[in-house]
Design a protein around this motif. Sequence first.
Motif, PDB file in Angstrom:
ATOM      1  N   GLY A  42      29.258  35.409  44.766  1.00 35.54           N
ATOM      2  CA  GLY A  42      30.592  34.860  45.082  1.00 35.54           C
ATOM      3  C   GLY A  42      31.644  35.834  45.103  1.00 35.54           C
ATOM      4  N   VAL A  43      32.536  35.862  46.144  1.00 35.39           N
ATOM      5  CA  VAL A  43      33.650  36.546  46.295  1.00 35.39           C
ATOM      6  C   VAL A  43      34.949  36.207  45.809  1.00 35.39           C
ATOM      7  CG1 VAL A  43      34.667  38.047  48.184  1.00 35.39           C
ATOM      8  CG2 VAL A  43      32.402  37.860  48.418  1.00 35.39           C
ATOM      9  N   ALA A  44      35.309  35.036  46.440  1.00 39.53           N
ATOM     10  CA  ALA A  44      36.502  34.300  46.401  1.00 39.53           C
ATOM     11  C   ALA A  44      36.284  32.830  46.747  1.00 39.53           C
ATOM     12  CB  ALA A  44      37.698  35.132  47.088  1.00 39.53           C
ATOM     13  N   THR A  45      37.114  32.190  46.058  1.00 35.83           N
ATOM     14  CA  THR A  45      37.018  30.642  46.182  1.00 35.83           C
ATOM     15  C   THR A  45      38.521  30.125  46.049  1.00 35.83           C
ATOM     16  OG1 THR A  45      36.681  30.060  43.885  1.00 35.83           O
ATOM     17  CG2 THR A  45      34.818  30.111  45.466  1.00 35.83           C
ATOM     18  N   ALA A  46      38.829  28.940  46.623  1.00 37.04           N
ATOM     19  CA  ALA A  46      40.198  28.445  47.012  1.00 37.04           C
ATOM     20  C   ALA A  46      40.091  27.058  46.745  1.00 37.04           C
ATOM     21  CB  ALA A  46      40.814  28.720  48.277  1.00 37.04           C
ATOM     22  N   GLY A  47      41.105  26.377  45.674  1.00 34.88           N
ATOM     23  CA  GLY A  47      40.937  24.935  45.441  1.00 34.88           C
ATOM     24  C   GLY A  47      42.118  24.142  46.119  1.00 34.88           C
ATOM     25  N   VAL A  48      42.736  23.410  45.068  1.00 38.41           N
ATOM     26  CA  VAL A  48      44.002  22.616  45.560  1.00 38.41           C
ATOM     27  C   VAL A  48      45.059  23.492  45.769  1.00 38.41           C
ATOM     28  CG1 VAL A  48      45.312  20.615  45.014  1.00 38.41           C
ATOM     29  CG2 VAL A  48      42.947  20.523  44.747  1.00 38.41           C
ATOM     30  N   GLY A  49      45.843  23.508  46.598  1.00 36.68           N
ATOM     31  CA  GLY A  49      46.939  24.065  46.738  1.00 36.68           C
ATOM     32  C   GLY A  49      47.020  25.627  46.732  1.00 36.68           C
ATOM     33  N   THR A  50      47.466  26.328  45.695  1.00 37.85           N
ATOM     34  CA  THR A  50      47.380  27.714  45.724  1.00 37.85           C
ATOM     35  C   THR A  50      46.279  28.363  44.914  1.00 37.85           C
ATOM     36  OG1 THR A  50      49.313  27.965  44.177  1.00 37.85           O
ATOM     37  CG2 THR A  50      49.857  28.178  46.518  1.00 37.85           C
ATOM     38  N   PHE A  51      45.602  27.543  44.184  1.00 37.68           N
ATOM     39  CA  PHE A  51      44.607  27.985  43.117  1.00 37.68           C
ATOM     40  C   PHE A  51      43.581  28.792  43.779  1.00 37.68           C
ATOM     41  CE2 PHE A  51      46.470  25.867  39.750  1.00 37.68           C
ATOM     42  CZ  PHE A  51      46.742  24.600  39.946  1.00 37.68           C
ATOM     43  N   THR A  52      43.296  29.920  43.319  1.00 35.63           N
ATOM     44  CA  THR A  52      42.344  30.757  43.797  1.00 35.63           C
ATOM     45  C   THR A  52      41.392  31.516  42.766  1.00 35.63           C
ATOM     46  OG1 THR A  52      43.866  32.737  43.969  1.00 35.63           O
ATOM     47  CG2 THR A  52      43.553  31.393  45.922  1.00 35.63           C
ATOM     48  N   LYS A  53      40.343  31.860  42.967  1.00 36.03           N
ATOM     49  CA  LYS A  53      39.551  32.920  42.087  1.00 36.03           C
ATOM     50  C   LYS A  53      38.885  33.959  42.498  1.00 36.03           C
ATOM     51  CE  LYS A  53      36.540  31.766  38.173  1.00 36.03           C
ATOM     52  NZ  LYS A  53      35.631  30.598  37.438  1.00 36.03           N
ATOM     53  N   TYR A  54      38.607  34.959  42.049  1.00 33.69           N
ATOM     54  CA  TYR A  54      38.159  36.418  42.791  1.00 33.69           C
ATOM     55  C   TYR A  54      36.970  36.924  41.749  1.00 33.69           C
ATOM     56  CZ  TYR A  54      42.021  36.071  46.035  1.00 33.69           C
ATOM     57  OH  TYR A  54      43.004  35.836  46.783  1.00 33.69           O
ATOM     58  N   SER A  55      35.922  37.274  42.435  1.00 32.96           N
ATOM     59  CA  SER A  55      35.120  38.243  41.637  1.00 32.96           C
ATOM     60  C   SER A  55      35.903  39.530  41.196  1.00 32.96           C
ATOM     61  CB  SER A  55      33.939  38.470  42.245  1.00 32.96           C
ATOM     62  OG  SER A  55      34.136  39.353  43.263  1.00 32.96           O
ATOM     63  N   ASP A  56      35.304  40.216  40.044  1.00 33.95           N
ATOM     64  CA  ASP A  56      36.157  41.312  39.523  1.00 33.95           C
ATOM     65  C   ASP A  56      35.951  42.544  40.591  1.00 33.95           C
ATOM     66  OD1 ASP A  56      35.078  40.742  36.144  1.00 33.95           O
ATOM     67  OD2 ASP A  56      36.898  39.947  37.151  1.00 33.95           O
ATOM     68  N   SER A  57      34.916  42.478  41.406  1.00 31.37           N
ATOM     69  CA  SER A  57      34.765  43.610  42.301  1.00 31.37           C
ATOM     70  C   SER A  57      35.584  43.703  43.366  1.00 31.37           C
ATOM     71  CB  SER A  57      33.281  43.330  42.750  1.00 31.37           C
ATOM     72  OG  SER A  57      33.052  42.314  43.493  1.00 31.37           O
ATOM     73  N   VAL A  58      36.338  42.547  43.651  1.00 32.20           N
ATOM     74  CA  VAL A  58      37.189  42.342  44.930  1.00 32.20           C
ATOM     75  C   VAL A  58      38.806  42.181  44.522  1.00 32.20           C
ATOM     76  CG1 VAL A  58      35.319  41.550  46.352  1.00 32.20           C
ATOM     77  CG2 VAL A  58      36.962  39.916  45.374  1.00 32.20           C
ATOM     78  N   LYS A  59      38.844  41.571  43.127  1.00 33.68           N
ATOM     79  CA  LYS A  59      39.967  41.353  42.620  1.00 33.68           C
ATOM     80  C   LYS A  59      41.309  42.738  42.923  1.00 33.68           C
ATOM     81  CE  LYS A  59      39.688  39.079  39.058  1.00 33.68           C
ATOM     82  NZ  LYS A  59      39.455  38.750  37.631  1.00 33.68           N
ATOM     83  N   GLY A  60      42.244  42.064  43.714  1.00 28.20           N
ATOM     84  CA  GLY A  60      43.329  43.006  43.951  1.00 28.20           C
ATOM     85  C   GLY A  60      43.050  43.736  45.194  1.00 28.20           C
ATOM     86  N   ARG A  61      41.846  43.554  45.981  1.00 28.99           N
ATOM     87  CA  ARG A  61      41.665  43.991  47.258  1.00 28.99           C
ATOM     88  C   ARG A  61      41.848  43.112  48.211  1.00 28.99           C
ATOM     89  NH1 ARG A  61      37.074  46.657  48.300  1.00 28.99           N
ATOM     90  NH2 ARG A  61      35.895  45.605  46.596  1.00 28.99           N
ATOM     91  N   PHE A  62      41.348  41.970  47.882  1.00 30.04           N
ATOM     92  CA  PHE A  62      40.943  40.731  48.920  1.00 30.04           C
ATOM     93  C   PHE A  62      41.829  39.962  48.523  1.00 30.04           C
ATOM     94  CE2 PHE A  62      36.060  41.632  49.928  1.00 30.04           C
ATOM     95  CZ  PHE A  62      36.402  42.814  50.343  1.00 30.04           C
ATOM     96  N   THR A  63      42.357  38.934  49.597  1.00 30.15           N
ATOM     97  CA  THR A  63      42.958  37.759  49.321  1.00 30.15           C
ATOM     98  C   THR A  63      42.455  36.694  50.226  1.00 30.15           C
ATOM     99  OG1 THR A  63      44.928  39.241  49.304  1.00 30.15           O
ATOM    100  CG2 THR A  63      45.236  36.621  49.668  1.00 30.15           C
ATOM    101  N   ILE A  64      42.202  35.425  49.609  1.00 30.66           N
ATOM    102  CA  ILE A  64      41.722  34.311  50.089  1.00 30.66           C
ATOM    103  C   ILE A  64      42.996  33.330  50.573  1.00 30.66           C
ATOM    104  CG2 ILE A  64      41.202  33.131  47.984  1.00 30.66           C
ATOM    105  CD1 ILE A  64      38.686  31.873  49.234  1.00 30.66           C
TER     106      ILE A  64
END
Length: 128
Positions: free
Chosen positions: A47-69
């Motif tokens: 997993g890289v990143a997921t997006a839920g309702v509204g603005t809720f997002t989650k990132y893997s530690d390896s991409v946090k701060g570099r990727f935006t979903i």
Amino acid sequence: QVQLMESGGASVQAGGSLRLSCTASGYTRSNNCMGWFRQAPGKEREGVATAGVGTFTKYSDSVKGRFTISKDNAKNTLYLQMSSLKPEDAGMYYCAANARAYFSSGALPLRPHEFDSWGQGTQVTVSS
């Protein structure tokens, strides 16, 4: 069933940026959880990143701060903006969706088996 189609994969140099897109069709809802996963040769899908309702997002530690979903519900499109790319970011990137709604970032899934629908993937190559 949701159909997903990814685009935007390319070959870039380390430090570069890329934006992936995933267009959903079929039975789509704005509350659907959608995410990005990647798989390098010989490795498991992660997993890289997921997006839920509204603005809720989650990132893997390896991409946090570099990727935006992000999601554009009006266009039924999911995006992944990737910056400061590293060679280890290379792989096939897949878009996925499930029919469940998540109302907090902490609850968002990031494991492949938690998703029901998958796209065919788009290739990202990062050269050093």
